[in-house]
Design a protein around this motif. Structure first.
Motif, PDB file in Angstrom:
ATOM      1  N   ALA A  45      -3.043  23.506  17.768  1.00 43.11           N
ATOM      2  CA  ALA A  45      -2.471  24.828  18.036  1.00 43.11           C
ATOM      3  C   ALA A  45      -3.543  25.796  18.520  1.00 43.11           C
ATOM      4  O   ALA A  45      -3.325  26.590  19.444  1.00 43.11           O
ATOM      5  N   LEU A  46      -4.727  25.746  17.908  1.00 40.72           N
ATOM      6  CA  LEU A  46      -5.823  26.629  18.333  1.00 40.72           C
ATOM      7  C   LEU A  46      -6.322  26.259  19.726  1.00 40.72           C
ATOM      8  O   LEU A  46      -6.701  27.135  20.511  1.00 40.72           O
ATOM      9  N   GLN A  47      -6.321  24.961  20.051  1.00 42.34           N
ATOM     10  CA  GLN A  47      -6.705  24.544  21.402  1.00 42.34           C
ATOM     11  C   GLN A  47      -5.698  25.071  22.433  1.00 42.34           C
ATOM     12  O   GLN A  47      -6.074  25.456  23.543  1.00 42.34           O
ATOM     13  N   CYS A  48      -4.423  25.105  22.045  1.00 42.94           N
ATOM     14  CA  CYS A  48      -3.407  25.666  22.936  1.00 42.94           C
ATOM     15  C   CYS A  48      -3.581  27.180  23.080  1.00 42.94           C
ATOM     16  O   CYS A  48      -3.394  27.739  24.174  1.00 42.94           O
ATOM     17  N   MET A  49      -3.950  27.860  21.976  1.00 39.43           N
ATOM     18  CA  MET A  49      -4.241  29.292  22.079  1.00 39.43           C
ATOM     19  C   MET A  49      -5.399  29.537  23.044  1.00 39.43           C
ATOM     20  O   MET A  49      -5.399  30.513  23.806  1.00 39.43           O
ATOM     21  N   HIS A  50      -6.383  28.661  23.007  1.00 40.28           N
ATOM     22  CA  HIS A  50      -7.511  28.749  23.949  1.00 40.28           C
ATOM     23  C   HIS A  50      -7.014  28.551  25.380  1.00 40.28           C
ATOM     24  O   HIS A  50      -7.355  29.313  26.294  1.00 40.28           O
ATOM     25  N   ALA A  51      -6.162  27.520  25.579  1.00 39.40           N
ATOM     26  CA  ALA A  51      -5.664  27.225  26.925  1.00 39.40           C
ATOM     27  C   ALA A  51      -4.762  28.336  27.460  1.00 39.40           C
ATOM     28  O   ALA A  51      -4.650  28.519  28.678  1.00 39.40           O
ATOM     29  N   LEU A  52      -4.116  29.088  26.559  1.00 37.71           N
ATOM     30  CA  LEU A  52      -3.256  30.195  26.996  1.00 37.71           C
ATOM     31  C   LEU A  52      -4.026  31.215  27.832  1.00 37.71           C
ATOM     32  O   LEU A  52      -3.453  31.890  28.693  1.00 37.71           O
ATOM     33  N   THR A  53      -5.323  31.343  27.598  1.00 35.34           N
ATOM     34  CA  THR A  53      -6.118  32.343  28.328  1.00 35.34           C
ATOM     35  C   THR A  53      -6.228  32.018  29.810  1.00 35.34           C
ATOM     36  O   THR A  53      -6.725  32.846  30.585  1.00 35.34           O
ATOM     37  N   ARG A  54      -5.781  30.814  30.216  1.00 33.20           N
ATOM     38  CA  ARG A  54      -5.781  30.466  31.642  1.00 33.20           C
ATOM     39  C   ARG A  54      -4.562  31.040  32.374  1.00 33.20           C
ATOM     40  O   ARG A  54      -4.497  30.968  33.600  1.00 33.20           O
ATOM     41  N   LEU A  55      -3.584  31.565  31.615  1.00 30.79           N
ATOM     42  CA  LEU A  55      -2.432  32.189  32.256  1.00 30.79           C
ATOM     43  C   LEU A  55      -2.869  33.513  32.890  1.00 30.79           C
ATOM     44  O   LEU A  55      -3.922  34.054  32.552  1.00 30.79           O
ATOM     45  N   PRO A  56      -2.069  34.053  33.811  1.00 30.40           N
ATOM     46  CA  PRO A  56      -2.448  35.329  34.463  1.00 30.40           C
ATOM     47  C   PRO A  56      -2.738  36.419  33.431  1.00 30.40           C
ATOM     48  O   PRO A  56      -1.961  36.628  32.491  1.00 30.40           O
ATOM     49  N   THR A  57      -3.837  37.115  33.617  1.00 35.50           N
ATOM     50  CA  THR A  57      -4.289  38.120  32.643  1.00 35.50           C
ATOM     51  C   THR A  57      -3.255  39.208  32.368  1.00 35.50           C
ATOM     52  O   THR A  57      -3.038  39.574  31.203  1.00 35.50           O
ATOM     53  N   PRO A  58      -2.579  39.768  33.383  1.00 34.46           N
ATOM     54  CA  PRO A  58      -1.598  40.826  33.085  1.00 34.46           C
ATOM     55  C   PRO A  58      -0.495  40.377  32.123  1.00 34.46           C
ATOM     56  O   PRO A  58       0.035  41.193  31.367  1.00 34.46           O
ATOM     57  N   VAL A  59      -0.145  39.091  32.165  1.00 36.97           N
ATOM     58  CA  VAL A  59       0.893  38.566  31.272  1.00 36.97           C
ATOM     59  C   VAL A  59       0.406  38.551  29.829  1.00 36.97           C
ATOM     60  O   VAL A  59       1.182  38.744  28.882  1.00 36.97           O
ATOM     61  N   LEU A  60      -0.903  38.315  29.622  1.00 41.48           N
ATOM     62  CA  LEU A  60      -1.448  38.111  28.277  1.00 41.48           C
ATOM     63  C   LEU A  60      -1.895  39.405  27.601  1.00 41.48           C
ATOM     64  O   LEU A  60      -1.936  39.468  26.362  1.00 41.48           O
ATOM     65  N   LEU A  61      -2.282  40.388  28.374  1.00 43.18           N
ATOM     66  CA  LEU A  61      -2.886  41.601  27.793  1.00 43.18           C
ATOM     67  C   LEU A  61      -2.032  42.253  26.695  1.00 43.18           C
ATOM     68  O   LEU A  61      -2.580  42.732  25.692  1.00 43.18           O
ATOM     69  N   PRO A  62      -0.693  42.292  26.808  1.00 46.47           N
ATOM     70  CA  PRO A  62       0.087  42.912  25.721  1.00 46.47           C
ATOM     71  C   PRO A  62      -0.068  42.208  24.377  1.00 46.47           C
ATOM     72  O   PRO A  62       0.225  42.804  23.326  1.00 46.47           O
ATOM     73  N   TYR A  63      -0.510  40.968  24.388  1.00 45.48           N
ATOM     74  CA  TYR A  63      -0.613  40.191  23.150  1.00 45.48           C
ATOM     75  C   TYR A  63      -2.045  40.123  22.625  1.00 45.48           C
ATOM     76  O   TYR A  63      -2.297  39.517  21.583  1.00 45.48           O
ATOM     77  N   LYS A  64      -2.994  40.715  23.331  1.00 45.34           N
ATOM     78  CA  LYS A  64      -4.411  40.522  23.011  1.00 45.34           C
ATOM     79  C   LYS A  64      -4.743  40.953  21.582  1.00 45.34           C
ATOM     80  O   LYS A  64      -5.322  40.177  20.808  1.00 45.34           O
ATOM     81  N   SER A  65      -4.383  42.169  21.214  1.00 42.94           N
ATOM     82  CA  SER A  65      -4.764  42.652  19.874  1.00 42.94           C
ATOM     83  C   SER A  65      -4.063  41.849  18.782  1.00 42.94           C
ATOM     84  O   SER A  65      -4.669  41.531  17.744  1.00 42.94           O
ATOM     85  N   GLN A  66      -2.798  41.487  18.999  1.00 42.50           N
ATOM     86  CA  GLN A  66      -2.064  40.688  18.013  1.00 42.50           C
ATOM     87  C   GLN A  66      -2.738  39.345  17.790  1.00 42.50           C
ATOM     88  O   GLN A  66      -2.924  38.898  16.638  1.00 42.50           O
ATOM     89  N   VAL A  67      -3.125  38.704  18.872  1.00 42.55           N
ATOM     90  CA  VAL A  67      -3.741  37.371  18.769  1.00 42.55           C
ATOM     91  C   VAL A  67      -5.100  37.452  18.077  1.00 42.55           C
ATOM     92  O   VAL A  67      -5.419  36.632  17.211  1.00 42.55           O
ATOM     93  N   ILE A  68      -5.912  38.432  18.442  1.00 43.66           N
ATOM     94  CA  ILE A  68      -7.245  38.545  17.847  1.00 43.66           C
ATOM     95  C   ILE A  68      -7.141  38.752  16.335  1.00 43.66           C
ATOM     96  O   ILE A  68      -7.895  38.156  15.553  1.00 43.66           O
ATOM     97  N   ARG A  69      -6.177  39.583  15.909  1.00 41.80           N
ATOM     98  CA  ARG A  69      -5.992  39.775  14.466  1.00 41.80           C
ATOM     99  C   ARG A  69      -5.526  38.480  13.791  1.00 41.80           C
ATOM    100  O   ARG A  69      -6.018  38.107  12.730  1.00 41.80           O
ATOM    101  N   ALA A  70      -4.585  37.785  14.423  1.00 45.16           N
ATOM    102  CA  ALA A  70      -4.046  36.567  13.820  1.00 45.16           C
ATOM    103  C   ALA A  70      -5.091  35.453  13.752  1.00 45.16           C
ATOM    104  O   ALA A  70      -5.091  34.647  12.811  1.00 45.16           O
TER     105      ALA A  70
END
Length: 985
Positions: free
Chosen positions: A929-954
Motif C-alpha cells: 500500500a505504501l509503495q502504491c502511495m509512492h507511485a501515486l505521485t506520478r499522477l498529474p500534480t494538479p490532481v494530487l495537490l488537494p490531497y497533499k496535506s491529508q496524505v502527509i498527516r496519514a
C-alpha cells in the motif's frame, strides 16, 4: 469526315495531358503529377508525350516555372522508370545533365529525375559515370537542403549497386568526388547513407589511390558520435545506429590504422565516459582486421591507456571494454604470421604486461591486486600461446604467495586469482600431456586445494571446491591418489551442518560434475561410504539424537542423487535408494513421512538427471516405477494389525511424492517404450494384474475401483501421475472401461483425495484423446455424471471438482465446448444449477481470481481494458482477504506508472483505500500500500495537490511501524508527497 474525327480523337488525350501539365506548373496543384504518372503506366501517354507537353515550361525564362516543369517530369519518372527504353534514357540523361548547370531553384527537381534514371534497368553503359562526373563537377552538394543531399547519396548508392565495374573504372577519381560530396555533412539521416557508401568503397575494393587519409578524415571527424535524437523523432535514428555505422567504416581496413590508432588513444585518455567506451569498442573491432605491422608502433601507448583505465576507472563498463580490447590486441598479435627474422611482438607485449602487473599480485590486501589479475587473465585468454606464457610466469608466484600469507581472507583472494587462470586452461587443447602448462604444477596445486578444503573459513572452502572442480576438468591431470583424496574431502563436506550450508551445496555440485568425468573413482571411494551411512541410519543411528539422524540421513540421500550424473553410477545409486525405501517399508526403522518424501525427492532428482540419456532413463523407469507401485500396493493391502508404516506410505504428502517420481520417470519416454509400460500398469488397476511387480505375492487382490477400502482407491493418484505423463500418441488399453471407472470414482464422496485424483486422470486422458465420436461420448458421459452429482447433496463438491478439471482439459486443447463451460451467463448447461455454481456469497473468490489473473496479464493486453476493469480492482481492495488485497495492490502499482490519465479519474478512491491498507495487519499489504502511495505521485500534480496535506498527516503513522521495511517505504512515500508541487519536482 472520318479522318477529321480520328484526328480529333487523337488530339483529345494530348489536350487532357496539356491541361494536367498546366494545372501542375501554373496552377501549383500537386494532384496532376500522380494522374499523369498513372496514365503513363496504363499506356495512355508516353514519356515522350509528357516531355512535349512540358516543352514551353522547360524552356520558360522564369526559373520557378522551369523548376515546376522539371519537377513534374521527375515525379513521373520516379513512378515509371521501369517502362523506359534505352534511347529514352539516353536523351533524358543528356537533358538532366545539361540542367545541372541551371538556376539553383531547378537543381532539386533535376536531382530527383537523375535518381529515377539511376534506378532504370535500361541505363546504357557509361552513363552512370557521366552522371556522377556531372554532379561532382557542377553541384556543390553541401550547399543543398538535406533532402536534396540525401538524393545525391541515393544516386551514388544506386549506381554502386548496379554499375560497380563502371564506377571502379573511374579509379581514385570516384573516391575523391565522393569525399567532396560528403565533406561537411551533418544530418544523421544522410550520414547513415554516407557511412554505408564509405564502407562499400572499402569492402568492395574500390580504388582509394592517394586519398586514404582524406577519406579517413572525412569520416573520422564524426568520431566519437555525439548525437541525441530529438523527442518524438519520426525517423527513429538512434545514437547507436550512427556509432555502429561509423565503427564499421573505421574498422574496415588496416590502411586507416596509422591515422585511427592515435585518435583512439587520445579519446581513451579523455575525461568523457562515452568517448572512452566508443574508442575501446572501436579498438576491439579494429583488432579483427589489423596485424602486427599496423599495431607495432602503437602497442606501448595502447597498453598504457588500457592499463590506466582498468587501474583507475570508476566505471565497470569502461573496465570491461578495456579488458575486452586487451584480449583482442593479444589475439591479434597471436594470430599474425611471423617471418623468421621478425621480432615476436606477442612475447614482448606479454612481458610488458607481466612486468607492470605481477608485483601487484603479491599484495592481496591492496586495491590493484584484482585489476592486475583481470588484465593478465584477459591477455591469457586470447590464445594458447599467451595462456602458456602468462601461466608459467604467474602460477609459481601465486603458489608462493598462498603459502607466504597465513590469513584465510588473503589466501582466498590468491586462490580466486589462481582459479581464474586455471579456468583459462580449459579453452585450449594440447596434443601432448607434457605441453600442458599445469602438468609441472600439479602436485603443488593439489596440495594447495586440499589445504583450502580443510581450512576453517567457509569462504576459502568454497573457492577450494570450485578450484578442485576446475582441476578435475583438466584431462589426465589428477592421479588416482589425488582423486581418492578429493572424493574423501567431498564426502566430508557433503555432511557439514546447517551453518555451512553453502559449502555442502557446493560440494554436492562438484561431486556431480566430477562423477561424469571419473565415475570409477566415485564408485570405488564414495558410493560404499554413502551406502554404509544409509545402513547406519537404518540401525544404530536410530539410537542417536533424532535431529542428527534426520540431518545425516537427508544429506546422504542428497549426495546419492547428486552423483547420479553418469549411466554407470545410476545403476549403483538407484538400487541403493530403492533398497533403502524397501527397508523402510519392512518396518526396520521408525519412519516419518518426511523421511519417505526425502527418499522420493532424491529419486526424482536422479530421474531428472537421467532424462539426458535415453538408456539410463529407461533403466530408471523399468527399475523404479514397478518398485514404487509394488510398495504402494503392498501398503494398501488389508492387514489384521494396523501398521504405522502402512499409514505413512498412504498419506497425502507421501503419495504425492511417489507420484512426482513416477511422472518424472515417464514424461520423456519414447512412444514405443511408453507403450510397453502402459500395458502393465493399466491392467494393474483394472484387473489387479500384479505379475510385473517385483514382489507380487499379496494377501488379497488389488482392486482399487471395486474395493470398498479407501486405501486402495488412494493409489489412483499414482495412476494419474503415470497416465498424464505419457506421450500423447500412446494408446491406452481398455480405455473405455478405464474412463468409466475413473468417472465413477471421481464422484465418490467418501474419499476426497481419490475422487480428485480420478477427476484429474479422467481430464488428462480427455485432453490427449484424438477428436472423434469416442471423445464426444466421453464428454457426454462426463456431463451426465456432473449433472447427476450436482443434483446430489453428498457428491456436489466432487461433481464440481470434476467439472473444473474437465473444463481445464477442454480449454487447453481449444475444444469448442470449453467456451460453454467457462461462460457464466450461458444457461444451456445445467439450467437448474447455474445459480448454485455462481452464488452471491462467493464474490470474494471471483475478485481473488480476477486480481491474480490481471496481475500476470501482459500490460499491452491489460491497458485497453483498464477503464472497464478498474472499478472491480478498486472493489477488490475492500475484500477482507489479505491475499486478494496484496495481489490487487501489485497489479495497481505498475498501472499508476503506465496509465496515469485513467488512474487520475479515481484518485479520491485510490488515496482513501491505500491509506486504509497502510494500517493492515499484514506487513506485506502495508508495504504494498505504501509503495502504491509512492507511485501515486506520478499522477498529474494538479490532481494530487488537494490531497497533499491529508496524505502527509496519514503517512506519519507508518513511520512508527514496528517493522523496519514498512518504515522504510513510509519514509520514501512521505518524502515524495512532501516534494509534490515544489519547484523542480
Amino acid at each position: 469526315m472520318a479522318a477529321a474525327t480520328a484526328l480529333e480523337e487523337a488530339a483529345a488525350p494530348v489536350g487532357a495531358l496539356c491541361g494536367l501539365v498546366q494545372d501542375f506548373v501554373m496552377g501549383q496543384q500537386e494532384g496532376p503529377a500522380d494522374q499523369v504518372a498513372a496514365d503513363v503506366k496504363s499506356g495512355g501517354y508516353t514519356v515522350l508525350q509528357v516531355v512535349e507537353a512540358l516543352g514551353s515550361s522547360l524552356e520558360n525564362p522564369e526559373p520557378r516555372t522551369r523548376a515546376r516543369g522539371i519537377q513534374l517530369l521527375s515525379q513521373v519518372l520516379l513512378q515509371c522508370h521501369s517502362l523506359l527504353l534505352e534511347k529514352e534514357v539516353v536523351h533524358l540523361i543528356l537533358f538532366y545533365e545539361n540542367r545541372l548547370k541551371d538556376h539553383h531553384l531547378v537543381i532539386p527537381s533535376v536531382l530527383q529525375g537523375l535518381r529515377a534514371l539511376s534506378m532504370s534497368v535500361a541505363l546504357p553503359p557509361g552513363l552512370a559515370v557521366s552522371v556522377l562526373k556531372a554532379i561532382f563537377q557542377e553541384i556543390h552538394v553541401q550547399s543543398l537542403l538535406q533532402v536534396d543531399r540525401h538524393t545525391v547519396f541515393s544516386i551514388i548508392t544506386n549506381f554502386m549497386r548496379s554499375r560497380e565495374e563502371e564506377l571502379k573504372g573511374l579509379g581514385a577519381d570516384f573516391t575523391f568526388g565522393f569525399i567532396q560530396v560528403m565533406d561537411g555533412e551533418k544530418d544523421p539521416r544522410n550520414l547513415l547513407v554516407a557511412f554505408r557508401i564509405v564502407h562499400d568503397l572499402i569492402s568492395k575494393d574500390y580504388s582509394l589511390g592517394p586519398f586514404v587519409e582524406e577519406l579517413f578524415e572525412v569520416t573520422s571527424c564524426y568520431f566519437p558520435i555525439d548525437f541525441t535524437p530529438p523527442p518524438n523523432d519520426p525517423y527513429g535514428i538512434q545514437r547507436d545506429d550512427l556509432i555502429l555505422s561509423l565503427r564499421a567504416v573505421l574498422a574496415s581496413t588496416p590502411r586507416f590504422a596509422e591515422f585511427l590508432l592515435p585518435l583512439l588513444i587520445e579519446k581513451v585518455d579523455s575525461e568523457i565516459l562515452s568517448a572512452k567506451l566508443d574508442s575501446l569498442q572501436t579498438l576491439n573491432a579494429c583488432c579483427a582486421v589489423y596485424g602486427q605491422k599496423e599495431l607495432k608502433d602503437f602497442l606501448p601507448s595502447l597498453w598504457a591507456s588500457i592499463r590506466r583505465e582498468v587501474f583507475q576507472t570508476a566505471s565497470e563498463r569502461v573496465e570491461a571494454e578495456g579488458l575486452a580490447a586487451l584480449h583482442s590486441l593479444t589475439a591479434c598479435l597471436s594470430c599474425s604470421v611471423l617471418r623468421a627474422d621478425a621480432e615476436d611482438l606477442l612475447d614482448s607485449f606479454l612481458s610488458t604486461i607481466l612486468q607492470d602487473c605481477r608485483h601487484h599480485l603479491c599484495e592481496p590486501d591492496m586495491k590493484l591486486v584484482w585489476p592486475s589479475a583481470k588484465l593478465l587473465q584477459a591477455a591469457a585468454g586470447a590464445s594458447a600461446r599467451a595462456c602458456e606464457h602468462i601461466t608459467r610466469n604467474v602460477l609459481p608466484l601465486l603458489l608462493e604467495q598462498f603459502h607466504k600469507h597465513s590469513q584465510s581472507n588473503q589466501r582466498r583472494t590468491i586462490l580466486e586469482m589462481l582459479l581464474g587462470f586455471l579456468k583459462l586452461q580449459q579453452k585450449w587443447n594440447y596434443e601432448e600431456k607434457d605441453e600442458r602448462p599445469l602438468t609441472s604444477f600439479k602436485d603443488q596445486l593439489c596440495s594447495l586445494v586440499f589445504m583450502a578444503l580443510t581450512d576453517p573459513s567457509t569462504q576459502l572452502q568454497l573457492v577450494g571446491i570450485r578450484t578442485l572442480t576446475v582441476l578435475g576438468s583438466q584431462p589426465d591431470l589428477l592421479s588416482s591418489g589425488d582423486l581418492e583424496l578429493a572424493v574423501g574431502h567431498l564426502y566430508r563436506l557433503s555432511f557439514l551442518e546447517e551453518d555451512s550450508q553453502s559449502c555442502r551445496v557446493a560440494a554436492l555440485e562438484a561431486s556431480g560434475t566430477l562423477t561424469t568425468l571419473y565415475p570409477g573413482a566415485f564408485s570405488s571411494h564414495l558410493l560404499p561410504k554413502l551406502a554404509k551411512e544409509l545402513h547406519k541410519g537404518e540401525s544404530d543411528v536410530a539410537r542417536e539424537d533424532g535431529l542428527m539422524k534426520s540431518s545425516r540421513h537427508f544429506y546422504c540421500l542428497q549426495a546419492l542423487s547428486a552423483i547420479s550424473t553418469h549411466p554407470s553410477i545410476v545403476r549403483e545409486t538407484l538400487p541403493v535408494l530403492l533398497q533403502h525405501l524397501c527397508q523402510a517399508n519392512k518396518g526396520n526403522m521408525v519412519t516419518e513421512p518426511s523421511e519417505i518424501t526425502a527418499i522420493c525427492q532424491s529419486l526424482q532428482q536422479v530421474a531428472e538427471k537421467c532424462q539426458q540419456d535415453p538408456e539410463s532413463y529407461w533403466y530408471f523407469h523399468e527399475t523404479a516405477v514397478p518398485c514404487l507401485f509394488g510398495l504402494a500396493v503392498q501398503a494398501s493391502m488389508p492387514e489384521k494389525e494396523s501398521s504405522v508404516l502402512r499409514r505413512v506410505l498412504l498419506e497425502d504428502e507421501v503419495l504425492a511424492a511417489l507420484a512426482s517420481v513416477i511422472g518424472t520417470a515417464t514424461t520423456h519416454l519414447s512412444p514405443e517404450l511408453a507403450a510397453q509400460s502402459v500395458m502393465c500398469i493399466v491392467p494393474l488397476f483394472l484387473d489387479g494384474n500384479t505379475s510385473f511387480l517385483p514382489e507380487n505375492s499379496f494377501p488379497s487382490r488389488f482392486q482399487p475401483f471395486q474395493s470398498s477400502s479407501s486405501t486402495q482407491r488412494r493409489l489412483v493418484a499414482l495412476l494419474t501421475a503415470f497416465v498424464c505423463s505419457l506421450p500423447r500418441n500412446v494408446e491406452i488399453p481398455q480405455l473405455n472401461r478405464l474412463m468409466r471407472e475413473l468417472l465413477e470414482q471421481s464422484c465418490c464422496h467418501s474419499c476426497p483425495f481419490s475422487s480428485t485424483a480420478a477427476a484429474k486422470c479422467f481430464a488428462g486422458l480427455l485432453n490427449k484423446h484424438p477428436p472423434g465420436q469416442q471423445l464426444d461420448e466421453f464428454l457426454q458421459l462426463a456431463m451426465d455424471t456432473v449433472e447427476t452429482g450436482l443434483a446430489s447433496g453428498s457428491s456436489r463438491n466432487q461433481a464440481f471438482a470434476l467439472l473444473l478439471w474437465v473444463t481445464k482439459a477442454l480449454v487447453l486443447r481449444y475444444h469448442p465446448l470449453s467456451t460453454c463451460l467457462t461462460t457464466r451467463s450461458n444457461p444451456s448447461f445445467f439450467p437448474k444449477h447455474h445459480l448454485f455454481l455462481f452464488p452471491s456469497d462467493v464474490k470474494p473468490n471471483y475478485l481473488k481470481g480476477l486480481s491474480h489473473v490481471l496481475n500476470r496479464l501482459p500490460k499491452p493486453v491489460l491497458l485497453p481494458e483498464l477503464p472497464t476493469l478498474l472499478s472491480l480492482l478498486l472493489e477488490a481492495l475492500s475484500c477482507p482477504d489479505s491475499v486478494v488485497q496484496l495481489s490487487t495492490l501489485s497489479c495497481l502499482q505498475p498501472l499508476l506508472l503506465e496509465a496515469p490519465q485513467i488512474m487520475s479519474l479515481h484518485v479520491d478512491t485510490l488515496v482513501t483505500k491505500f491509506l486504509t491498507l497502510s494500517s493492515s495487519p499484514s506487513m506485506a499489504v502495508r508495504i504494498a500500500a505504501l509503495q502504491c502511495m509512492h507511485a501515486l505521485t506520478r499522477l498529474p500534480t494538479p490532481v494530487l495537490l488537494p490531497y497533499k496535506s491529508q496524505v502527509i498527516r496519514a503517512l506519519a503513522k507508518p513511520l512508527d511501524d514496528k517493522k523496519r521495511l514498512v518504515r522504510k517505504e513510509a519514509v520514501s512515500a512521505r518524502g515524495e508527497w512532501f516534494l509534490l508541487g515544489s519547484p523542480g519536482s
